[in-house]
Design a protein around this motif. Structure first.
Motif, mmCIF file in Angstrom:
data_model
loop_
_atom_site.group_PDB
_atom_site.id
_atom_site.type_symbol
_atom_site.label_atom_id
_atom_site.label_comp_id
_atom_site.label_asym_id
_atom_site.label_seq_id
_atom_site.Cartn_x
_atom_site.Cartn_y
_atom_site.Cartn_z
ATOM 1 N N SER A 77 32.956 -4.118 25.477
ATOM 2 C CA SER A 77 32.344 -5.592 26.013
ATOM 3 C C SER A 77 31.158 -5.389 26.857
ATOM 4 C CB SER A 77 33.545 -5.989 26.863
ATOM 5 O OG SER A 77 34.607 -6.279 26.164
ATOM 6 N N PRO A 78 30.273 -6.445 26.970
ATOM 7 C CA PRO A 78 29.197 -6.081 27.727
ATOM 8 C C PRO A 78 29.293 -5.758 29.056
ATOM 9 C CG PRO A 78 28.806 -7.949 26.169
ATOM 10 C CD PRO A 78 30.459 -7.538 25.886
ATOM 11 N N VAL A 79 28.504 -5.131 29.648
ATOM 12 C CA VAL A 79 28.951 -4.643 31.205
ATOM 13 C C VAL A 79 27.945 -5.692 32.069
ATOM 14 C CG1 VAL A 79 28.497 -2.890 32.897
ATOM 15 C CG2 VAL A 79 29.240 -2.057 30.484
ATOM 16 N N VAL A 80 28.826 -6.246 32.996
ATOM 17 C CA VAL A 80 28.162 -7.018 33.905
ATOM 18 C C VAL A 80 27.432 -6.334 34.899
ATOM 19 C CG1 VAL A 80 28.335 -9.033 35.500
ATOM 20 C CG2 VAL A 80 29.698 -9.106 33.331
ATOM 21 N N VAL A 81 26.190 -6.624 34.960
ATOM 22 C CA VAL A 81 25.373 -5.961 36.026
ATOM 23 C C VAL A 81 24.405 -7.167 36.968
ATOM 24 C CG1 VAL A 81 23.341 -4.418 36.851
ATOM 25 C CG2 VAL A 81 25.036 -4.094 34.845
#
Length: 544
Positions: A77-81
């Motif tokens: 899953s995309p990483v939240v930054v």
């Protein structure tokens, strides 16, 4: 006049069924009467074999899932930054990335089905074609090598999952060819008889040691930093090292397993039919009760998920990701070919040795020759099952030493193996139930099977040290190195070392004898030629 008891009526009905089946074409094909067996005895033997090897359904899937299977960074899953999302890097396969974890869950479900189908097909073919009571399934050891050495944890190794599967299939094809041309059986028969007998004993010790450990058994034996192994049965262990944290002999599951051990041992001592099954069933049913110290479904996230799956009872899953994931292109590299050779070496020595040991244990061999009825077809089935297993996404299929549980119950024909196949077929639909059998239910049976395999030790030539020492090395190193192949290799090496002087001396005597005979022939020929020349000279002088 006394009314016959229900048990007597049941026994009479069972005998009638056995007579009827034995008289049919099926009964004659499987040689039920010739091998002094009955239809119902074969069914019980198949059930016993399946229950002692059913753990492989979940264990094999868990080990192979550790490789990551077909899951890659693209599944993360995309990483939240901050307020934005970023493309995840390779580290997402190590952490708890939701997308990657979801992919692993799908992969494990696929591999449970792949394991069951490969075991079902292999066991059915072994029974129907070779008429032997041997259960087949993806083997322990080869699966660990595949997951942790070839592919690596979550794909961290040097060989991709698809290439590794192609390597397994190639090994199976080579093994099939060796079996088809008869080289496999010849290679196996080159193993000396005492080594073969020691292999059976060593496998028994290997099984007992496995049944005493925590992951596959009751947990009585655990890790020790000073002595490697020690008395365990701990209430709590350190995950990384397996060392005791809560004191030894305090594990509730061990004591429940000990009760199951006594139940099974008592049944065997009193020759109760189906004795191997009762202890497993008792411990399993008790372990299904939630809210106890011995439950297989503790009040944790994993335990709740397991119980939710268990409550389904019936569930069928189709393979979506692992089947057909083959890439032969990567096999041209040296590390992949080395891995294929390693798998082949394990198969030739360990798998073939196991099959001969099972035949020896069941009394199917012809004595010193070591061959057994159905041998050629058995080897073809074993190799062909590996090809199928690789196509489904799993690893090398082997004859299971747990087959001795069914042989102990009286299994002597292919009906036992077909019963095992039917049970694996049922597991495709009753996976929630059959995958919930805890290791402390299976462990006691493995220990008792190991005890029963000790009986062939009396046939080893212990008086002759040239035979006894290699046999001892074989049986000792199997459990101590946790490898059947290592025991066979070491035993054969010591055997060759102790016999090489005798072989060299025998070869020298044979060469000397041949040379002496050659010299005598030359001398005789020269003498005959000299005699002819003398006679011719005398005849010529006489004529003059």
């Amino acid at each position: 006049m006394k009314r016959s008891s229900p048990w007597r009526k049941l026994a009479g009905a069972e005998a009638a069924v056995n007579r009827a089946v034995a008289a049919t074409r099926v009964g004659r094909y499987f040689k039920l009467e010739a091998r002094k067996s009955t239809f119902t005895k074969e069914l019980r033997a198949g059930a016993a074999t399946f229950l002692t090897m059913a753990y492989i359904i979940s264990v094999n899937a868990a080990i192979l899932t550790d490789s990551g299977g077909p899951c890659t960074v693209s599944d993360c899953s995309p990483v939240v930054v901050g307020n934005s999302t970023a493309v995840p890097g390779p580290e997402c396969t190590v952490g708890s990335n939701p997308g990657y974890e979801e992919c692993l869950g799908r992969t494990k479900s696929d591999l449970i089905v792949a394991t069951a189908v490969a075991a079902m097909a292999g066991s059915f073919a072994m029974g129907a074609l070779a008429n032997l009571p041997l259960g087949l399934a993806p083997g322990m050891g080869a699966n660990a090598y595949f997951a942790y050495n070839m592919v690596g944890f979550h794909g961290s190794g040097s060989i991709p999952y698809s290439t590794a599967l192609a390597g397994v299939m190639l090994e199976g094809i080579v093994f099939f060819v060796l079996s088809a041309v008869g080289l496999r059986s010849r290679l196996a028969r080159m193993i000396p008889r005492n080594i073969r007998l020691a292999t059976a004993v060593g496998i028994g010790l290997f099984l007992a040691f496995t049944g005493l450990q925590a992951h596959q058994g009751v947990g009585l034996v655990g890790a020790s930093p000073s002595t490697l192994v020690t008395l365990a049965a701990c209430s709590e262990t350190e995950p990384a090292t397996g060392a005791c944290l809560g004191g030894s002999m305090r594990s509730p599951t061990f004591w429940l397993g000990a009760v199951g051990f006594l139940i099974t041992a008592t049944c065997l001592a009193r020759d109760v039919k189906g004795g191997m099954i009762y202890g497993i069933v008792f411990v399993t049913v008790v372990s299904w009760i939630r809210g106890t110290a011995v439950t297989v479904f503790p009040d944790t996230a994993a335990g709740n998920a397991g119980f939710a799956y268990f409550k389904k009872v019936v569930d069928f899953h189709t393979i979506k990701a692992t089947a057909g994931r083959l890439s032969f292109g990567g096999l041209r590299y040296g590390n992949a070919l080395l891995a294929v050779f390693t798998l082949l070496y394990v198969d030739v020595l360990a798998t073939t040795g196991t099959m001969y040991s099972m035949a020896e244990y069941g009394g199917f061999t012809d004595g010193a020759g070591g061959s057994f009825d159905g041998e050629y077809r058995a080897f073809l089935v074993d190799a062909g099952s590996t090809v199928l297993s690789a196509a489904l996404g799993s690893t090398t299929v082997t004859t299971y030493v747990e087959s001795t549980a069914g042989i102990r119950e009286g299994g002597r024909t292919g009906v036992t193996a077909i019963t095992v196949a039917a049970c694996f077929l049922a597991s495709l639909f009753f996976g929630p139930v059959l995958t919930s059998v805890p290791p402390w239910a299976v462990g006691p049976s493995l220990v008792l099977v190991g005890a029963m395999m000790m009986r062939v030790a009396k046939d080893i030539e212990w008086v002759d040290m040239k035979e006894a020492i290699p046999a001892f090395v074989t049986m000792a190193l199997m459990p101590l190195t946790f490898s059947i192949a290592n025991g066979i290799i070491a035993g054969l090496g010591v055997y060759v070392a102790l016999h090489c002087y005798d072989w060299a001396r025998l070869a020298y005597l044979k060469v000397t004898k041949v040379l002496d005979e050659r010299r005598n022939q030359v001398a005789a020929t020269a003498g005959e030629a000299s005699g002819i020349t003398t006679a011719s000279t005398a005849a010529a002088a006489h004529e003059v």
